[in-house]
Design a protein around this motif. Structure first.
Motif, short mmCIF file in Angstrom:
data_model
loop_
_atom_site.label_atom_id
_atom_site.label_comp_id
_atom_site.label_asym_id
_atom_site.label_seq_id
_atom_site.Cartn_x
_atom_site.Cartn_y
_atom_site.Cartn_z
N LEU A 35 45.35 15.76 23.87
CA LEU A 35 44.78 16.30 22.61
C LEU A 35 45.88 16.77 21.65
O LEU A 35 45.69 16.72 20.43
CB LEU A 35 43.81 17.46 22.91
CG LEU A 35 42.51 17.04 23.59
CD1 LEU A 35 41.67 18.26 23.96
CD2 LEU A 35 41.69 16.09 22.72
N SER A 36 47.03 17.17 22.20
CA SER A 36 48.15 17.49 21.30
C SER A 36 48.52 16.26 20.50
O SER A 36 49.09 16.35 19.41
CB SER A 36 49.37 17.98 22.10
OG SER A 36 49.10 19.22 22.69
N PHE A 68 42.27 9.79 24.54
CA PHE A 68 41.95 10.78 23.50
C PHE A 68 40.44 10.94 23.39
O PHE A 68 39.91 12.05 23.31
CB PHE A 68 42.57 10.36 22.15
CG PHE A 68 42.50 11.44 21.11
CD1 PHE A 68 43.39 12.51 21.12
CD2 PHE A 68 41.54 11.41 20.10
CE1 PHE A 68 43.32 13.52 20.16
CE2 PHE A 68 41.47 12.41 19.14
CZ PHE A 68 42.36 13.47 19.17
N ALA A 108 51.26 28.40 17.48
CA ALA A 108 52.27 27.35 17.29
C ALA A 108 53.55 27.66 18.06
O ALA A 108 54.31 26.77 18.39
CB ALA A 108 52.58 27.21 15.80
N LEU A 166 49.93 27.88 26.70
CA LEU A 166 49.06 26.76 26.30
C LEU A 166 48.17 26.34 27.46
O LEU A 166 46.96 26.14 27.31
CB LEU A 166 49.90 25.56 25.85
CG LEU A 166 50.81 25.79 24.64
CD1 LEU A 166 51.67 24.56 24.39
CD2 LEU A 166 49.99 26.12 23.40
N SER A 204 54.58 27.44 9.07
CA SER A 204 54.33 27.28 10.50
C SER A 204 55.60 26.99 11.29
O SER A 204 55.60 27.06 12.52
CB SER A 204 53.32 26.14 10.75
OG SER A 204 52.08 26.44 10.19
N HIS A 261 48.20 15.57 16.80
CA HIS A 261 49.25 15.82 15.81
C HIS A 261 49.90 14.52 15.32
O HIS A 261 50.90 14.55 14.63
CB HIS A 261 50.30 16.78 16.38
CG HIS A 261 49.79 18.19 16.49
ND1 HIS A 261 50.46 19.19 17.13
CD2 HIS A 261 48.66 18.77 16.01
CE1 HIS A 261 49.78 20.33 17.06
NE2 HIS A 261 48.67 20.09 16.40
N ALA A 266 51.70 20.02 8.09
CA ALA A 266 51.74 21.46 8.40
C ALA A 266 52.48 22.19 7.30
O ALA A 266 53.37 21.63 6.64
CB ALA A 266 52.46 21.67 9.72
N PHE A 306 38.25 21.16 16.70
CA PHE A 306 39.04 21.79 17.77
C PHE A 306 38.98 23.33 17.65
O PHE A 306 38.71 24.04 18.62
CB PHE A 306 40.47 21.23 17.69
CG PHE A 306 41.58 22.09 18.23
CD1 PHE A 306 41.55 22.61 19.52
CD2 PHE A 306 42.72 22.33 17.46
CE1 PHE A 306 42.60 23.38 20.00
CE2 PHE A 306 43.77 23.10 17.93
CZ PHE A 306 43.70 23.63 19.21
#
Ligand code: HEM
Length: 325
Positions: free
Chosen positions: A191-192, A297, A167, A174, A204, A195, A200, A68
């Motif tokens: 695509l998020s 996806f 973030a 976005l 962040s 997660h 993380a 990505f």
């Protein structure tokens, strides 16, 4: 015959004679790109990925993220893999990329493939294949990875800072960063969902937990109970600890991320931002209620993998992924 008609004739003739598919030609990538030049590339890459992911499944997430981060900066041209040189800091050392891991796996896959077919397969293609194979190994979908990408020769830290979504990005930031690379709001939501795996760093989310508006407060968009749990793991100023992106299911690729979001337990502001837009929320609900996340996806990943690719004679086929030839 005018030159225009002649060109059209040649193009149609090449499709008829050589069986070249126009849709494949359009992106310059094709599913059979290495059929003659390196047919063993797919199983060779898969084998390297299998060994590493079976040994440490948590490596799948950063490998997906690396692809990505490659594609959003100068296109999917392997620029994220290049090392800094004297005159230029590379993307790799830009802040959002400091937490990437797994470069040695890409190097290993490249070394194996170079032995098999020297100078044929680009690092950009290897990264795209690795990301797909890694996700598949942790229960995620597989998707088509048309190949034929070539490697870029330039990698600049500043490009990464400008083009990677932050973030703390709000929805319009976005949306426009995704639109800049030809991706839709649906792609952004789907695509998020990446997660659903991985972890993380506390750094962040520190601002979100402890100093959201500069007054020592918490982001009101974050569920209070969840925030209290996060605060136990992440003390103010913590730069080393990590938290699960999708609590309880961070090792498996599933659609649980979307129910986490709905409960206001998305980890980043960028996750929470998806609830602030009607279009995004409707995609989010659809992913939650249906069983289409895996296939959606895959579709969005294939699209992402085509961003501004270098093909034909552009760029080069790097010998080593960290260095231009
Ligand atoms: C929409 C904008 C996005 C933002 C703002 C964002 C931001 C981030 C941040 C800040 C981290 C944590 C890094 C760390 O602290 O170590 C992260 C992790 C991750 N991101 Fe994203 N991301 C976004 C989209 C995506 C997309 C599109 C994918 C893949 C298709 C993805 C895959 C991942 C994965 C798998 C991890 C976990 C990495 C690990 O375990 O090391 N992200 N993301």
């Amino acid at each position: 015959m005018t030159s225009l008609v002649m060109a059209a004739f040649i193009s149609v003739a090449s499709v008829l004679i050589f069986g070249v598919s126009l849709s494949e030609e359009a992106g310059g990538l094709s599913l059979n790109f290495y059929d003659r030049s390196c047919p063993g590339v797919y199983s060779a890459v898969d084998k390297v990925v299998r060994t590493h992911v079976m040994n440490a499944p948590s490596i799948a997430a950063p490998l997906l993220r690396m692809h990505f981060h490659d594609c959003f900066v100068r296109g999917c041209d392997g620029s994220v893999l290049l090392n800094s040189i004297k005159s230029q800091k590379a993307e790799k050392v830009a802040f959002p990329n400091l937490s990437l891991r797994g470069f040695e796996i890409i190097d290993e896959a490249k070394a194996v493939v170079e032995k098999l077919c020297p100078g044929v397969v680009s690092c950009a293609d290897i990264l795209a294949l690795v990301a797909r194979d890694a996700v598949h190994k942790v229960g995620g979908p597989s998707w088509n990875v048309p190949t034929g990408r070539r490697d870029g020769k330039l990698s600049r830290d500043t490009d990464a800072l400008t083009n990677l979504p932050p973030a703390n990005g709000n929805f319009s930031t976005l949306k426009s960063i995704f639109a800049n690379v030809g991706l839709s709001v649906k792609d952004l939501v789907v695509l998020s969902g990446g997660h659903t795996i991985g972890t993380a760093h506390c750094s962040s989310i520190n601002t979100r937990l402890y100093n959201f508006s500069g007054k020592g407060d918490m982001d009101p968009a974050l569920d209070k109970t969840y925030a209290a749990q996060l605060k136990i793991k992440c003390k103010p100023g913590d730069t080393t600890n990590r938290v699960e992106m999708d609590p309880g299911s961070f090792k498996t690729f599933d659609n649980n991320y979307f129910s986490t979001l709905e409960k206001r337990r998305g980890l980043f502001q960028s996750d929470a931002a998806l609830l602030t837009d009607n279009e995004a929320t409707s995609y989010l609900k659809a992913e939650l209620q249906s069983s289409t996340f895996s296939s959606d996806f895959g579709v969005s990943m294939e699209k992402m993998g085509k961003i501004s690719v270098l093909t034909g004679t552009a760029g080069e086929i790097r010998r080593k992924c960290g260095f231009t030839n």
